[in-house]
Design an enzyme around this catalytic site. Structure first.
Site, mmCIF file in Angstrom:
data_model
loop_
_atom_site.group_PDB
_atom_site.id
_atom_site.type_symbol
_atom_site.label_atom_id
_atom_site.label_comp_id
_atom_site.label_asym_id
_atom_site.label_seq_id
_atom_site.Cartn_x
_atom_site.Cartn_y
_atom_site.Cartn_z
ATOM 1 N N GLY A 88 0.579 -1.306 -0.040
ATOM 2 C CA GLY A 88 0.378 0.015 0.277
ATOM 3 C C GLY A 88 0.714 1.125 0.291
ATOM 4 N N GLN A 114 3.340 10.123 1.094
ATOM 5 C CA GLN A 114 4.281 9.372 1.072
ATOM 6 C C GLN A 114 5.374 10.092 0.135
ATOM 7 O OE1 GLN A 114 2.467 5.422 2.145
ATOM 8 N NE2 GLN A 114 4.692 5.156 3.011
ATOM 9 N N CYS A 150 5.683 -0.206 7.189
ATOM 10 C CA CYS A 150 5.524 0.970 6.455
ATOM 11 C C CYS A 150 6.630 1.581 5.804
ATOM 12 C CB CYS A 150 5.094 2.309 7.548
ATOM 13 S SG CYS A 150 4.577 3.942 6.067
ATOM 14 N N LEU A 151 6.425 1.581 4.341
ATOM 15 C CA LEU A 151 7.047 2.375 3.010
ATOM 16 C C LEU A 151 7.945 3.576 3.808
ATOM 17 C CD1 LEU A 151 6.411 1.242 0.052
ATOM 18 C CD2 LEU A 151 7.144 0.472 1.062
ATOM 19 N N HIS A 157 -4.477 1.743 7.547
ATOM 20 C CA HIS A 157 -3.527 1.835 7.425
ATOM 21 C C HIS A 157 -3.434 3.399 6.547
ATOM 22 C CE1 HIS A 157 0.995 1.510 7.617
ATOM 23 N NE2 HIS A 157 1.332 1.891 7.176
ATOM 24 N N GLU A 158 -3.397 2.824 5.053
ATOM 25 C CA GLU A 158 -3.847 4.038 4.373
ATOM 26 C C GLU A 158 -4.158 4.785 4.167
ATOM 27 O OE1 GLU A 158 -0.499 3.800 2.841
ATOM 28 O OE2 GLU A 158 -0.707 1.492 3.006
ATOM 29 N N HIS A 205 -2.757 7.493 7.417
ATOM 30 C CA HIS A 205 -1.746 8.280 5.894
ATOM 31 C C HIS A 205 -1.761 9.678 5.283
ATOM 32 C CE1 HIS A 205 2.188 6.733 5.855
ATOM 33 N NE2 HIS A 205 2.070 5.237 5.733
#
Ligand code: NI
Length: 174
Positions: A46, A51, A94-95, A136-137, A140
């Site tokens: 994701g 991000q 997470c990236l 989660h996304e 963000h």
């Protein structure tokens, strides 16, 4: 399509509240395509627009496991309409917090309304890994990271390590 640089924590851009898109037009579609390519290259499941430094309410996901057919999702203005009472715990990564993982408990199922790639309003109901990843996304988009759901002690430890790693990567100013 292009891959975009991914911002890692700590970074003030990850704490901003993203703005809704007026419509999914050619520019937003291009962003979605670039984000999906960026996510795949980084081997993520994701990615949210903040991000990659874009403060818009756009997320992409693909929770297909290795060997399964791809299940790409591109969502604009996602909005959680319903959350289950039942909770589920997943080890999240997470990236933007590379190499750090922690157990996070969230509603096990959610129903989400969003604009799709063709600017159509749609709803989907998700469970399992997809439900967790969508939450989660969407977090963000509101400046929330998965570490904001865990204990302060653990969060501080992870952020301190990331800040240190970032300093060691940044070349000294000439
Ligand atoms: Ni993330």
């Amino acid at each position: 399509m292009a891959t975009l640089p991914i911002i890692t924590a700590p970074d003030p851009r990850l704490k901003l509240k993203a703005q809704p898109v007026a419509a999914v037009d050619a520019e937003v579609r291009r962003l979605m395509d670039d984000m999906l390519e960026t996510m795949k290259k980084a081997i993520g499941i994701g990615l949210a627009a903040p991000q990659v430094g874009v403060a818009k309410r756009v997320i992409v996901l693909d929770v297909a496991r290795e060997g399964e057919p791809p299940q790409p999702l591109k969502l604009a203005n996602p909005e959680i309409l319903w959350r289950s009472q039942e909770q589920a715990t997943f080890s999240e990564g997470c990236l933007s917090l590379p190499e750090h993982y922690a157990d996070v408990t969230r509603p096990a199922k959610v129903r989400v309304r969003y604009l799709d790639y063709h600017n159509e309003s749609r709803e989907l109901e998700a469970s399992g890994l997809l439900a967790t990843s969508i939450q989660h996304e969407i977090d963000h988009l509101d400046g929330v990271l998965f570490v904001d759901h865990i204990s302060m002690v653990k969060r501080s430890m992870i952020l301190r390590k990331l800040a240190k790693a970032k300093r060691s990567r940044t070349p000294a100013a000439a």
